[in-house]
Design a protein around this motif. Structure first.
Motif, PDB file in Angstrom:
ATOM      1  N   ASN A  10       0.852  -1.180   0.000  1.00 24.91           N
ATOM      2  CA  ASN A  10       0.000   0.000   0.000  1.00 24.91           C
ATOM      3  C   ASN A  10       0.896   1.241   0.000  1.00 24.91           C
ATOM      4  OD1 ASN A  10      -1.583   2.231   0.870  1.00 24.91           O
ATOM      5  ND2 ASN A  10      -3.111   0.830   1.666  1.00 24.91           N
ATOM      6  N   ASP A  11       0.977   1.921  -1.152  1.00 23.26           N
ATOM      7  CA  ASP A  11       1.832   3.106  -1.273  1.00 23.26           C
ATOM      8  C   ASP A  11       1.447   4.211  -0.304  1.00 23.26           C
ATOM      9  OD1 ASP A  11       3.637   2.335  -3.295  1.00 23.26           O
ATOM     10  OD2 ASP A  11       2.129   2.725  -4.836  1.00 23.26           O
ATOM     11  N   SER A  12       0.151   4.442  -0.148  1.00 26.97           N
ATOM     12  CA  SER A  12      -0.284   5.564   0.691  1.00 26.97           C
ATOM     13  C   SER A  12       0.004   5.319   2.172  1.00 26.97           C
ATOM     14  CB  SER A  12      -1.768   5.862   0.481  1.00 26.97           C
ATOM     15  OG  SER A  12      -2.554   4.750   0.838  1.00 26.97           O
ATOM     16  N   LYS A  13      -0.035   4.064   2.615  1.00 26.41           N
ATOM     17  CA  LYS A  13       0.259   3.759   4.016  1.00 26.41           C
ATOM     18  C   LYS A  13       1.712   3.358   4.230  1.00 26.41           C
ATOM     19  CE  LYS A  13      -4.431   2.731   5.269  1.00 26.41           C
ATOM     20  NZ  LYS A  13      -5.368   1.832   5.896  1.00 26.41           N
ATOM     21  N   GLY A  14       2.421   2.992   3.146  1.00 26.17           N
ATOM     22  CA  GLY A  14       3.852   2.727   3.229  1.00 26.17           C
ATOM     23  C   GLY A  14       4.246   1.381   3.801  1.00 26.17           C
ATOM     24  N   PHE A  15       3.379   0.362   3.621  1.00 28.32           N
ATOM     25  CA  PHE A  15       3.747  -0.961   4.108  1.00 28.32           C
ATOM     26  C   PHE A  15       3.112  -2.043   3.247  1.00 28.32           C
ATOM     27  CE2 PHE A  15      -0.328  -0.471   6.154  1.00 28.32           C
ATOM     28  CZ  PHE A  15      -0.860  -1.751   6.134  1.00 28.32           C
ATOM     29  N   HIS A  30       8.179  -2.355   5.460  1.00 24.58           N
ATOM     30  CA  HIS A  30       7.830  -0.946   5.610  1.00 24.58           C
ATOM     31  C   HIS A  30       8.609  -0.148   4.589  1.00 24.58           C
ATOM     32  CE1 HIS A  30       7.659   3.074   7.504  1.00 24.58           C
ATOM     33  NE2 HIS A  30       6.444   2.663   7.836  1.00 24.58           N
TER      34      HIS A  30
END
Length: 63
Positions: A10-15, A30
């Motif tokens: 998930n790019d927007s959450k970074g993990f 992460h």
């Protein structure tokens, strides 16, 4: 170095999670552990480092 496939990121959450090609274990990754940008289904190499909740994939590079 371990080899695996990005199962989810998930790019927007970074993990996300990487599935190890040998053990079929899934490891948390992460954005701080990335060398290259990754997307789902990318083939990657990575190292494992103990994190707060178990082993995390770090030094993640696309193959």
């Amino acid at each position: 170095m371990n080899k695996g496939t990005v199962k989810f990121f998930n790019d927007s959450k970074g993990f996300g999670f990487i599935k190890d090609e040998n053990s079929n274990q899934e490891y948390f990754v992460h954005v701080t552990g990335l060398v290259d940008e990754i997307r789902e289904n990318d083939e990657v190499t990575f190292e494992l480092k103990e994190g707060k909740r178990g082993l995390n994939a770090v030094n993640v590079k696309r193959v």
